[in-house]
Enzyme design. Structure first.
Site, PDB file in Angstrom:
ATOM      1  N   ASN A  52      -9.161 -15.665  25.458  1.00  0.00           N
ATOM      2  CA  ASN A  52     -10.423 -16.136  24.876  1.00  0.00           C
ATOM      3  C   ASN A  52     -10.944 -17.375  25.605  1.00  0.00           C
ATOM      4  O   ASN A  52     -11.867 -18.040  25.131  1.00  0.00           O
ATOM      5  CB  ASN A  52     -10.240 -16.491  23.400  1.00  0.00           C
ATOM      6  CG  ASN A  52      -9.855 -15.282  22.578  1.00  0.00           C
ATOM      7  OD1 ASN A  52     -10.292 -14.181  22.857  1.00  0.00           O
ATOM      8  ND2 ASN A  52      -9.020 -15.486  21.570  1.00  0.00           N
ATOM      9  N   HIS A 138     -12.092 -13.724   9.560  1.00  0.00           N
ATOM     10  CA  HIS A 138     -10.796 -14.075  10.145  1.00  0.00           C
ATOM     11  C   HIS A 138      -9.763 -14.467   9.076  1.00  0.00           C
ATOM     12  O   HIS A 138     -10.119 -14.979   8.011  1.00  0.00           O
ATOM     13  CB  HIS A 138     -11.006 -15.257  11.102  1.00  0.00           C
ATOM     14  CG  HIS A 138      -9.820 -15.578  11.934  1.00  0.00           C
ATOM     15  ND1 HIS A 138      -9.004 -16.661  11.688  1.00  0.00           N
ATOM     16  CD2 HIS A 138      -9.300 -14.950  13.018  1.00  0.00           C
ATOM     17  CE1 HIS A 138      -8.044 -16.700  12.599  1.00  0.00           C
ATOM     18  NE2 HIS A 138      -8.202 -15.675  13.418  1.00  0.00           N
ATOM     19  N   GLU A 180     -18.558 -15.043   9.725  1.00  0.00           N
ATOM     20  CA  GLU A 180     -18.467 -15.421  11.142  1.00  0.00           C
ATOM     21  C   GLU A 180     -19.805 -15.089  11.781  1.00  0.00           C
ATOM     22  O   GLU A 180     -20.511 -14.194  11.314  1.00  0.00           O
ATOM     23  CB  GLU A 180     -17.371 -14.609  11.844  1.00  0.00           C
ATOM     24  CG  GLU A 180     -15.971 -15.011  11.448  1.00  0.00           C
ATOM     25  CD  GLU A 180     -14.896 -14.103  12.039  1.00  0.00           C
ATOM     26  OE1 GLU A 180     -15.058 -13.638  13.179  1.00  0.00           O
ATOM     27  OE2 GLU A 180     -13.900 -13.864  11.343  1.00  0.00           O
ATOM     28  N   SER A 184     -14.476 -11.532  15.562  1.00  0.00           N
ATOM     29  CA  SER A 184     -13.447 -11.680  16.594  1.00  0.00           C
ATOM     30  C   SER A 184     -12.832 -10.368  17.058  1.00  0.00           C
ATOM     31  O   SER A 184     -12.328 -10.294  18.173  1.00  0.00           O
ATOM     32  CB  SER A 184     -12.340 -12.608  16.096  1.00  0.00           C
ATOM     33  OG  SER A 184     -11.755 -12.105  14.919  1.00  0.00           O
ATOM     34  N   ASP A 209     -18.484 -19.462  10.676  1.00  0.00           N
ATOM     35  CA  ASP A 209     -17.487 -19.692  11.717  1.00  0.00           C
ATOM     36  C   ASP A 209     -18.039 -19.144  13.035  1.00  0.00           C
ATOM     37  O   ASP A 209     -18.190 -17.937  13.207  1.00  0.00           O
ATOM     38  CB  ASP A 209     -16.186 -18.979  11.298  1.00  0.00           C
ATOM     39  CG  ASP A 209     -15.070 -19.156  12.312  1.00  0.00           C
ATOM     40  OD1 ASP A 209     -15.363 -19.460  13.474  1.00  0.00           O
ATOM     41  OD2 ASP A 209     -13.899 -18.949  11.920  1.00  0.00           O
ATOM     42  N   HIS A 212     -16.180 -17.736  18.218  1.00  0.00           N
ATOM     43  CA  HIS A 212     -16.274 -16.950  19.463  1.00  0.00           C
ATOM     44  C   HIS A 212     -17.641 -17.066  20.139  1.00  0.00           C
ATOM     45  O   HIS A 212     -17.844 -16.503  21.210  1.00  0.00           O
ATOM     46  CB  HIS A 212     -15.924 -15.482  19.186  1.00  0.00           C
ATOM     47  CG  HIS A 212     -14.483 -15.327  18.813  1.00  0.00           C
ATOM     48  ND1 HIS A 212     -13.490 -15.152  19.753  1.00  0.00           N
ATOM     49  CD2 HIS A 212     -13.862 -15.386  17.608  1.00  0.00           C
ATOM     50  CE1 HIS A 212     -12.316 -15.094  19.149  1.00  0.00           C
ATOM     51  NE2 HIS A 212     -12.512 -15.234  17.846  1.00  0.00           N
ATOM     52  N   LYS A 240     -11.143 -21.626  22.469  1.00  0.00           N
ATOM     53  CA  LYS A 240     -11.668 -20.423  23.128  1.00  0.00           C
ATOM     54  C   LYS A 240     -12.539 -20.869  24.322  1.00  0.00           C
ATOM     55  O   LYS A 240     -11.995 -21.288  25.316  1.00  0.00           O
ATOM     56  CB  LYS A 240     -12.375 -19.557  22.103  1.00  0.00           C
ATOM     57  CG  LYS A 240     -11.399 -19.256  20.933  1.00  0.00           C
ATOM     58  CD  LYS A 240     -11.943 -18.412  19.874  1.00  0.00           C
ATOM     59  CE  LYS A 240     -11.102 -18.479  18.596  1.00  0.00           C
ATOM     60  NZ  LYS A 240      -9.680 -18.201  18.762  1.00  0.00           N
TER      61      LYS A 240
HETATM   62  C1  PLP Z   1     -13.096 -16.367  13.955  1.00  0.00           C
HETATM   63  C2  PLP Z   1     -11.933 -17.294  14.161  1.00  0.00           C
HETATM   64  N1  PLP Z   1     -11.876 -18.421  13.431  1.00  0.00           N
HETATM   65  C3  PLP Z   1     -10.854 -19.278  13.576  1.00  0.00           C
HETATM   66  C4  PLP Z   1      -9.832 -19.040  14.456  1.00  0.00           C
HETATM   67  C5  PLP Z   1      -8.708 -20.013  14.568  1.00  0.00           C
HETATM   68  O1  PLP Z   1      -8.976 -20.938  15.562  1.00  0.00           O
HETATM   69  P1  PLP Z   1      -7.800 -21.751  16.260  1.00  0.00           P
HETATM   70  O2  PLP Z   1      -7.233 -20.856  17.303  1.00  0.00           O
HETATM   71  O3  PLP Z   1      -8.455 -22.958  16.797  1.00  0.00           O
HETATM   72  O4  PLP Z   1      -6.790 -22.049  15.189  1.00  0.00           O
HETATM   73  C6  PLP Z   1      -9.850 -17.893  15.242  1.00  0.00           C
HETATM   74  C7  PLP Z   1      -8.757 -17.670  16.214  1.00  0.00           C
HETATM   75  O5  PLP Z   1      -8.425 -16.634  16.643  1.00  0.00           O
HETATM   76  C8  PLP Z   1     -10.926 -16.977  15.084  1.00  0.00           C
HETATM   77  O6  PLP Z   1     -10.984 -15.845  15.789  1.00  0.00           O
END
Ligand code: PLP
Length: 389
Positions: A52, A138, A180, A184, A209, A212, A240
């Protein structure tokens, strides 16, 4: 010392055997080759489509140099939480820059996106509240919703009518909607304009969120959510496209202040480490200054969709750098993963419970480090897999 065999009886420990039988066992086994899209697996070099680090900033010389500089000036760790003695000038500076970048009055740093989602949601909701999130949100959002004392429900993926009905059924109580911007596992987008409208009509708080999309989308890499002032809590991550570690939430001053005082992920956690903060500041500068050729990357992503579709693979609903190649059951996804590996390519099979039953897939993730030839190698290997499967 020999442990008694029933030591873990009743605990969720020792599930590997069963997971193996169900072909779900996960192991850590790939060693990245920094600065390239390759990894090493059991002595073999594989072209990976799994990172990522979308913009390749984790090994960008400017970002690396900034992390080193900040480490030299501020040390490797912050030593305490923000509220004790862990708040450095670089934290404040990065927060100011992120607030401006996302067009919000304030921003607050976290050590990880997971920590942010899991602790922000409980910090802004209460027993008499209602929290509703997208069914494909997520795991960290789910964790936050479950830790919250509010009543919790999920709405079917991107189904605005159902979201509307759920909010209407809940009535006037304090409500938080979480989704989101770019999902993801499917690489598709949330209809943010409609979600803002529904949240507004029901007087709900809205959290999005943007993990990505941060750094990848928007005229200056500000993500997909920044354009919507109605979003109360805008979450971005550094692990990412920013190529380092950590996260931030951009919001009003009032919400930031609530989180500084009541969010367990802030209050009870050591402040983000200086090297990560230094790297994130340099990455932000590279992203917003136009150093990164976003247009070229989006062109490459569009070409990848086109080439995969021409090869007979449906890349919908994605239109982004995250491309799901749906294969159905776990067995098919693992067979395809294994075939590609035999051709020197790594694209990991994503299986339940990460994705719904029957939708096991390869998750292809494109980055600035991939070339046109890498894409052609992938397309050819997938086409050959189709021929033998
Ligand atoms: C949509 C989403 N939010 C949050 C996270 C978590 O982020 P971090 O890797 O900084 O803990 C991810 C990680 O894969 C994600 O895909």
């Amino acid at each position: 010392m020999t442990l008694p065999p029933d030591r873990f009886k009743g605990f969720r420990v020792g599930l590997e055997g069963r997971a193996e039988a169900a072909r779900l066992r996960r192991v850590e086994r790939y060693v990245p080759e920094p600065g390239t899209p390759f990894v090493v697996h059991e002595g073999r070099r594989l072209l990976s489509f799994c990172s990522n680090d979308y913009l390749g900033l984790a090994t960008d010389p400017g970002v690396v140099a900034a992390a080193v500089r900040v480490t030299e000036s501020h040390g490797t760790g912050s030593g305490a939480s923000r509220l004790v003695v862990g708040s450095f000038d670089i934290h404040d500076d990065l927060e100011r820059e992120l607030a401006a970048h996302t067009g919000r009055p304030a921003a607050l740093l976290f050590n990880a996106g997971f920590q942010a989602n899991a602790s922000i949601i409980p910090a802004v909701t209460s027993e008499d509240g209602f929290v509703v999130c997208d069914s494909k949100a997520h795991a960290s959002i789910l964790q936050g919703c479950r830790l919250s004392r509010a009543t919790f429900e999920r709405f079917p993926h991107n189904d605005i009518e159902q979201l509307d009905s759920l909010l209407a059924a809940h009535g006037e109580g304090p409500t938080l909607v979480v989704t989101e911007s770019l999902f993801s596992m499917d690489g598709d987008r949330a209809p943010l304009a409609e979600i803002c409208e529904v949240a507004d009509r029901h007087g709900a708080l809205l959290m999005v969120d943007d993990a990505h999309a941060t750094g990848v989308f928007g005229d200056r890499g500000e993500g997909l959510a920044a354009a919507y002032p109605r979003i109360d809590l805008l979450l971005g991550t550094f692990g990412k496209a920013f190529g380092s570690a950590g996260a931030f939430v951009a919001s009003s001053e009032l919400l930031r202040s609530q989180l500084v005082n009541f969010c367990s992920g802030v209050v009870f956690s050591t402040a983000p480490a200086p090297p990560a903060v230094g790297a994130a500041r340099a990455a932000l500068e590279a992203i917003r200054s136009g150093t990164i050729d976003h247009e070229c990357f989006h062109g490459f992503v569009a070409r990848a969709h086109e080439r995969l579709r021409e090869a007979g693979f449906d890349t919908s609903p994605s239109d982004s750098q995250i491309i799901p190649i749906r294969l159905g059951d776990d067995r098919a996804a693992l067979a395809c993963e294994s075939f590609l590996r035999s051709r020197g390519i790594l694209a990991i099979a994503i299986r339940p419970p990460t994705v719904p039953e029957g939708t096991a897939r390869l998750r292809i993730s494109l980055t600035h480090r991939h070339t046109g030839q890498h894409l052609e190698d992938l397309v050819e290997a997938l086409r050959d897999y189709r021929g033998v499967s």
